[in-house]
Design a protein around this motif. Sequence first.
Motif, PDB file in Angstrom:
ATOM      1  N   UNK A 131       0.798  -1.224   0.000  1.00  0.00           N
ATOM      2  CA  UNK A 131       0.000   0.000   0.000  1.00  0.00           C
ATOM      3  C   UNK A 131       0.840   1.288   0.000  1.00  0.00           C
ATOM      4  N   UNK A 132       1.972   1.367   0.746  1.00  0.00           N
ATOM      5  CA  UNK A 132       2.788   2.589   0.658  1.00  0.00           C
ATOM      6  C   UNK A 132       3.339   2.818  -0.754  1.00  0.00           C
ATOM      7  N   UNK A 133       3.712   1.716  -1.434  1.00  0.00           N
ATOM      8  CA  UNK A 133       4.215   1.829  -2.804  1.00  0.00           C
ATOM      9  C   UNK A 133       3.118   2.338  -3.737  1.00  0.00           C
ATOM     10  N   UNK A 134       1.916   1.774  -3.621  1.00  0.00           N
ATOM     11  CA  UNK A 134       0.785   2.201  -4.455  1.00  0.00           C
ATOM     12  C   UNK A 134       0.475   3.674  -4.206  1.00  0.00           C
ATOM     13  N   UNK A 135       0.489   4.078  -2.931  1.00  0.00           N
ATOM     14  CA  UNK A 135       0.220   5.477  -2.577  1.00  0.00           C
ATOM     15  C   UNK A 135       1.287   6.403  -3.168  1.00  0.00           C
ATOM     16  N   UNK A 136       2.551   5.966  -3.113  1.00  0.00           N
ATOM     17  CA  UNK A 136       3.653   6.773  -3.653  1.00  0.00           C
ATOM     18  C   UNK A 136       3.535   6.921  -5.167  1.00  0.00           C
ATOM     19  N   UNK A 137       3.183   5.824  -5.849  1.00  0.00           N
ATOM     20  CA  UNK A 137       3.010   5.865  -7.305  1.00  0.00           C
ATOM     21  C   UNK A 137       1.868   6.813  -7.676  1.00  0.00           C
ATOM     22  N   UNK A 138       0.742   6.701  -6.951  1.00  0.00           N
ATOM     23  CA  UNK A 138      -0.415   7.567  -7.224  1.00  0.00           C
ATOM     24  C   UNK A 138      -0.051   9.025  -6.980  1.00  0.00           C
ATOM     25  N   UNK A 139       0.666   9.273  -5.876  1.00  0.00           N
ATOM     26  CA  UNK A 139       1.075  10.643  -5.541  1.00  0.00           C
ATOM     27  C   UNK A 139       1.985  11.209  -6.633  1.00  0.00           C
ATOM     28  N   UNK A 140       2.978  10.410  -7.049  1.00  0.00           N
ATOM     29  CA  UNK A 140       3.915  10.865  -8.089  1.00  0.00           C
ATOM     30  C   UNK A 140       3.179  11.146  -9.397  1.00  0.00           C
ATOM     31  N   UNK A 141       2.229  10.266  -9.740  1.00  0.00           N
ATOM     32  CA  UNK A 141       1.450  10.448 -10.980  1.00  0.00           C
ATOM     33  C   UNK A 141       0.697  11.778 -10.961  1.00  0.00           C
ATOM     34  N   UNK A 142      -0.043  12.019  -9.871  1.00  0.00           N
ATOM     35  CA  UNK A 142      -0.824  13.252  -9.782  1.00  0.00           C
ATOM     36  C   UNK A 142       0.069  14.486  -9.656  1.00  0.00           C
TER      37      UNK A 142
END
Length: 234
Positions: A131-142
């Motif tokens: 979940x931290x990785x998914x959150x980081x990817x989503x954050x970086x994307x946005x």
Amino acid sequence: DLSDTGKLIYAYITYIIVGILYSVVNVPYGALMPLMTRNTDEKAQLASFRMLGMAVGNVFVSACSMALVNILGKGNQRTGFLLTSMIFAVAGLVCFMIVCFNCKERYLEKHIENQMKTKASETYKNALKNSPWVASIAFAFFMFVRIGAVVAITIYFCMYVLKNPGMIPVLLPLLYVSAFITAPLTPMFIKKFGHKKANIIGLVIYIAAFCIMPLFIGNMPLFIGIYFIGNVFG
């Protein structure tokens, strides 16, 4: 000598290729920080210096590109853009090679020893459960969507809302000049509030600034000031 559709397809294909090739450079460059230090404060300082370098580069490119195109092209923009791009490409290569030969990866050996060979599909499957990785990817994307959107909207806003294209070279450089302010302040800000709170505070002020900006279109100095402050926190 292609049709307009052909030129657009050509632009898309070459732009995507450039994006892929830059990712090949930028992924290991971005991964360099945690291999240089495990200290949180040092990583924050490195990130700030990286941001400062990005700001210097962006301000230089924003200010000098069209001047170089005109000087080198001598009236021929095709030649001017080609030569300008080549100069920037060589300069970028030199800068990355300086980083390559001078930045020491202090934690590389330990990293390699602990690395296990896995299938790419297995890697992504495991990553999506993190979940931290998914959150980081989503954050970086946005975050990157935000940067692209702000640049595009700023140009559109100046031309069609303010009816003043002369504001483009005023507002856009402020995006990057704001990084000069934040580079030395960010490590202190993170140290005081911690990464999570500092991030939330910065983004809340950034969003608030951009929400109230349209209310001050009639007062350009105040409008520019709010835009600048918003980008400092952004």
